[in-house]
Write a protein that holds these residues in place. Structure first.
Motif, PDB file in Angstrom:
ATOM      1  N   ASP A  26      -4.593 -32.798   4.711  1.00 55.77           N
ATOM      2  CA  ASP A  26      -3.577 -33.842   4.703  1.00 55.77           C
ATOM      3  C   ASP A  26      -3.408 -34.504   6.074  1.00 55.77           C
ATOM      4  O   ASP A  26      -2.492 -35.306   6.268  1.00 55.77           O
ATOM      5  CB  ASP A  26      -2.236 -33.284   4.230  1.00 55.77           C
ATOM      6  N   ALA A  27      -4.266 -34.193   7.032  1.00 50.67           N
ATOM      7  CA  ALA A  27      -4.145 -34.744   8.381  1.00 50.67           C
ATOM      8  C   ALA A  27      -4.521 -36.220   8.402  1.00 50.67           C
ATOM      9  O   ALA A  27      -5.389 -36.671   7.651  1.00 50.67           O
ATOM     10  CB  ALA A  27      -5.034 -33.974   9.346  1.00 50.67           C
ATOM     11  N   GLU A  28      -3.870 -36.985   9.271  1.00 51.21           N
ATOM     12  CA  GLU A  28      -4.228 -38.383   9.464  1.00 51.21           C
ATOM     13  C   GLU A  28      -5.562 -38.449  10.214  1.00 51.21           C
ATOM     14  O   GLU A  28      -5.742 -37.783  11.224  1.00 51.21           O
ATOM     15  CB  GLU A  28      -3.155 -39.099  10.281  1.00 51.21           C
ATOM     16  N   ILE A  29      -6.489 -39.259   9.714  1.00 49.39           N
ATOM     17  CA  ILE A  29      -7.798 -39.386  10.343  1.00 49.39           C
ATOM     18  C   ILE A  29      -7.736 -40.503  11.380  1.00 49.39           C
ATOM     19  O   ILE A  29      -7.296 -41.609  11.085  1.00 49.39           O
ATOM     20  CB  ILE A  29      -8.891 -39.693   9.303  1.00 49.39           C
ATOM     21  N   LEU A  30      -8.191 -40.205  12.603  1.00 49.78           N
ATOM     22  CA  LEU A  30      -8.120 -41.155  13.698  1.00 49.78           C
ATOM     23  C   LEU A  30      -9.522 -41.500  14.196  1.00 49.78           C
ATOM     24  O   LEU A  30     -10.450 -40.695  14.076  1.00 49.78           O
ATOM     25  CB  LEU A  30      -7.308 -40.567  14.851  1.00 49.78           C
ATOM     26  N   PRO A  31      -9.705 -42.690  14.765  1.00 53.47           N
ATOM     27  CA  PRO A  31     -11.011 -43.034  15.352  1.00 53.47           C
ATOM     28  C   PRO A  31     -11.438 -41.984  16.375  1.00 53.47           C
ATOM     29  O   PRO A  31     -10.650 -41.577  17.231  1.00 53.47           O
ATOM     30  CB  PRO A  31     -10.751 -44.391  16.013  1.00 53.47           C
ATOM     31  N   GLY A  32     -12.684 -41.556  16.271  1.00 51.51           N
ATOM     32  CA  GLY A  32     -13.198 -40.492  17.129  1.00 51.51           C
ATOM     33  C   GLY A  32     -13.298 -39.160  16.420  1.00 51.51           C
ATOM     34  O   GLY A  32     -14.021 -38.268  16.879  1.00 51.51           O
ATOM     35  N   ASP A  33     -12.573 -38.989  15.302  1.00 47.64           N
ATOM     36  CA  ASP A  33     -12.697 -37.758  14.521  1.00 47.64           C
ATOM     37  C   ASP A  33     -14.091 -37.683  13.898  1.00 47.64           C
ATOM     38  O   ASP A  33     -14.757 -38.711  13.701  1.00 47.64           O
ATOM     39  CB  ASP A  33     -11.641 -37.698  13.416  1.00 47.64           C
ATOM     40  N   VAL A  34     -14.517 -36.478  13.584  1.00 45.91           N
ATOM     41  CA  VAL A  34     -15.869 -36.250  13.068  1.00 45.91           C
ATOM     42  C   VAL A  34     -15.810 -35.674  11.659  1.00 45.91           C
ATOM     43  O   VAL A  34     -15.079 -34.702  11.408  1.00 45.91           O
ATOM     44  CB  VAL A  34     -16.655 -35.295  13.989  1.00 45.91           C
ATOM     45  N   PHE A  35     -16.554 -36.276  10.751  1.00 49.11           N
ATOM     46  CA  PHE A  35     -16.724 -35.737   9.410  1.00 49.11           C
ATOM     47  C   PHE A  35     -18.006 -34.916   9.380  1.00 49.11           C
ATOM     48  O   PHE A  35     -19.055 -35.368   9.849  1.00 49.11           O
ATOM     49  CB  PHE A  35     -16.844 -36.851   8.365  1.00 49.11           C
ATOM     50  N   LEU A  36     -17.942 -33.723   8.829  1.00 47.97           N
ATOM     51  CA  LEU A  36     -19.148 -32.967   8.506  1.00 47.97           C
ATOM     52  C   LEU A  36     -19.433 -33.157   7.030  1.00 47.97           C
ATOM     53  O   LEU A  36     -18.529 -33.074   6.190  1.00 47.97           O
ATOM     54  CB  LEU A  36     -18.969 -31.485   8.825  1.00 47.97           C
ATOM     55  N   MET A  37     -20.718 -33.390   6.712  1.00 48.88           N
ATOM     56  CA  MET A  37     -21.105 -33.680   5.340  1.00 48.88           C
ATOM     57  C   MET A  37     -22.252 -32.787   4.904  1.00 48.88           C
ATOM     58  O   MET A  37     -22.952 -32.204   5.734  1.00 48.88           O
ATOM     59  CB  MET A  37     -21.511 -35.159   5.225  1.00 48.88           C
ATOM     60  N   CYS A  38     -22.433 -32.681   3.613  1.00 50.35           N
ATOM     61  CA  CYS A  38     -23.464 -31.823   3.033  1.00 50.35           C
ATOM     62  C   CYS A  38     -24.630 -32.696   2.573  1.00 50.35           C
ATOM     63  O   CYS A  38     -24.604 -33.273   1.490  1.00 50.35           O
ATOM     64  CB  CYS A  38     -22.908 -31.031   1.848  1.00 50.35           C
ATOM     65  N   LEU A  39     -25.647 -32.801   3.436  1.00 52.70           N
ATOM     66  CA  LEU A  39     -26.758 -33.722   3.176  1.00 52.70           C
ATOM     67  C   LEU A  39     -28.012 -33.173   3.820  1.00 52.70           C
ATOM     68  O   LEU A  39     -28.010 -32.847   5.005  1.00 52.70           O
ATOM     69  CB  LEU A  39     -26.427 -35.093   3.773  1.00 52.70           C
ATOM     70  N   ASP A  40     -29.114 -33.038   3.058  1.00 51.05           N
ATOM     71  CA  ASP A  40     -30.344 -32.528   3.653  1.00 51.05           C
ATOM     72  C   ASP A  40     -31.272 -33.673   4.049  1.00 51.05           C
ATOM     73  O   ASP A  40     -30.940 -34.846   3.905  1.00 51.05           O
ATOM     74  CB  ASP A  40     -31.046 -31.529   2.720  1.00 51.05           C
ATOM     75  N   LEU A  41     -32.452 -33.342   4.563  1.00 52.41           N
ATOM     76  CA  LEU A  41     -33.370 -34.359   5.068  1.00 52.41           C
ATOM     77  C   LEU A  41     -33.896 -35.277   3.974  1.00 52.41           C
ATOM     78  O   LEU A  41     -34.367 -36.372   4.254  1.00 52.41           O
ATOM     79  CB  LEU A  41     -34.538 -33.694   5.795  1.00 52.41           C
ATOM     80  N   ALA A  42     -33.812 -34.820   2.740  1.00 56.23           N
ATOM     81  CA  ALA A  42     -34.257 -35.656   1.618  1.00 56.23           C
ATOM     82  C   ALA A  42     -33.114 -36.514   1.077  1.00 56.23           C
ATOM     83  O   ALA A  42     -33.280 -37.239   0.102  1.00 56.23           O
ATOM     84  CB  ALA A  42     -34.823 -34.778   0.506  1.00 56.23           C
ATOM     85  N   GLY A  43     -31.937 -36.421   1.720  1.00 54.26           N
ATOM     86  CA  GLY A  43     -30.801 -37.207   1.274  1.00 54.26           C
ATOM     87  C   GLY A  43     -30.082 -36.610   0.088  1.00 54.26           C
ATOM     88  O   GLY A  43     -29.335 -37.304  -0.609  1.00 54.26           O
ATOM     89  N   GLN A  44     -30.293 -35.307  -0.149  1.00 56.05           N
ATOM     90  CA  GLN A  44     -29.683 -34.634  -1.284  1.00 56.05           C
ATOM     91  C   GLN A  44     -28.476 -33.804  -0.842  1.00 56.05           C
ATOM     92  O   GLN A  44     -28.422 -33.292   0.269  1.00 56.05           O
ATOM     93  CB  GLN A  44     -30.702 -33.719  -1.971  1.00 56.05           C
TER      94      GLN A  44
END
Length: 247
Positions: A162-180
């Motif tokens: 529920d935190a406010e997202i601010l410029p400079g924050d980092v998202f971690l995502m689940c994505l491999d080299l094949a884009g999956q």
């Protein structure tokens, strides 16, 4: 010491910007021949030539009297053309910036020029040096969890949902080299405001993307750098502006 010489030169030139070059282990004062020396600098060509005769130029130096400790849009354009580190005097300190490539339009090479490289270089332009770590292909399939192993050690804290997202924050995502989509956090993206992210997806040029749809769906967690100040984002904005205006 070189830094003492630089600080003394900056103080002597204020309110105009000082400028000079580092040659070996020596700082060489140069003449600022800019038409508006209180807001810009231009090294006298004879001074540059004389320094080249002395030896290898290893850094370009100038000051921002009363300004901010980040390279300006014009500075970034000129730095990338020079291919040299630039040292900036501001608030009584010397801030050193490697000549990192523009954040936009980078060619992908995993472990060398990838999403973490964009993140690390962007933070460097904001005055923060993040650690580097080895990234072998498919590390997520070999029992490693590199982002979780390194984010906290690198000075980041995980934000709540529920935190406010601010410029400079980092998202971690689940994505491999094949884009999956994969179970682990393998990809990073910097939030740059206005529902946009800056990142480099596998086998593509680094770019801005809208944070929504696919990217929001595969977002694993959100992180904030503990030493981050709102003004730090200036370093990223100036690079993005430089990239847009130099093409």
């Amino acid at each position: 010491m070189i830094e003492d010489d630089i600080l003394a030169h900056a103080l002597a030139c204020a309110p105009a910007e000082c400028c000079g070059l580092v040659v070996g282990d020596e700082y060489v004062r140069c003449r600022n021949v800019a038409s508006a020396p209180e807001s810009s600098f231009e090294i006298h060509p004879d001074d540059w030539s004389d320094c080249e005769d002395k030896g290898e130029i290893t850094a370009v130096v100038h000051s921002h009297p009363g300004g901010v400790p980040f390279l300006s849009e014009a500075d970034r354009i000129a730095q990338c053309r020079s291919g040299l580190p630039w040292w900036l005097v501001c608030d009584g300190a010397v801030h050193k910036f490697r000549c990192v490539p523009p954040l936009l339009g980078r060619k992908f090479e995993h472990g060398v020029m990838d999403c973490y490289t964009v993140m690390r270089d962007a933070y460097h332009l904001c005055g923060h040096d993040l650690p580097d770590f080895d990234r072998q292909d498919n590390w997520w399939a070999n029992g490693q969890d590199l982002y979780f192993e390194n984010m906290a050690d690198g000075g980041f804290v995980r934000l709540g949902d529920d935190a406010e997202i601010l410029p400079g924050d980092v998202f971690l995502m689940c994505l491999d080299l094949a884009g999956q989509n994969v179970p682990k956090a393998t990809h990073s993206a910097i939030y740059i405001g206005n529902q946009q992210i800056l990142h480099q997806r596998p086998n593509a040029l680094s770019k801005r993307d809208v944070f929504g749809g696919f990217w929001q769906k595969i977002t694993h967690s959100t992180w904030r750098y503990q030493k981050w100040q709102k003004s730090d984002f200036t370093g990223i904005l100036n690079d993005l502006a430089a990239s847009s205006n130099s093409r």
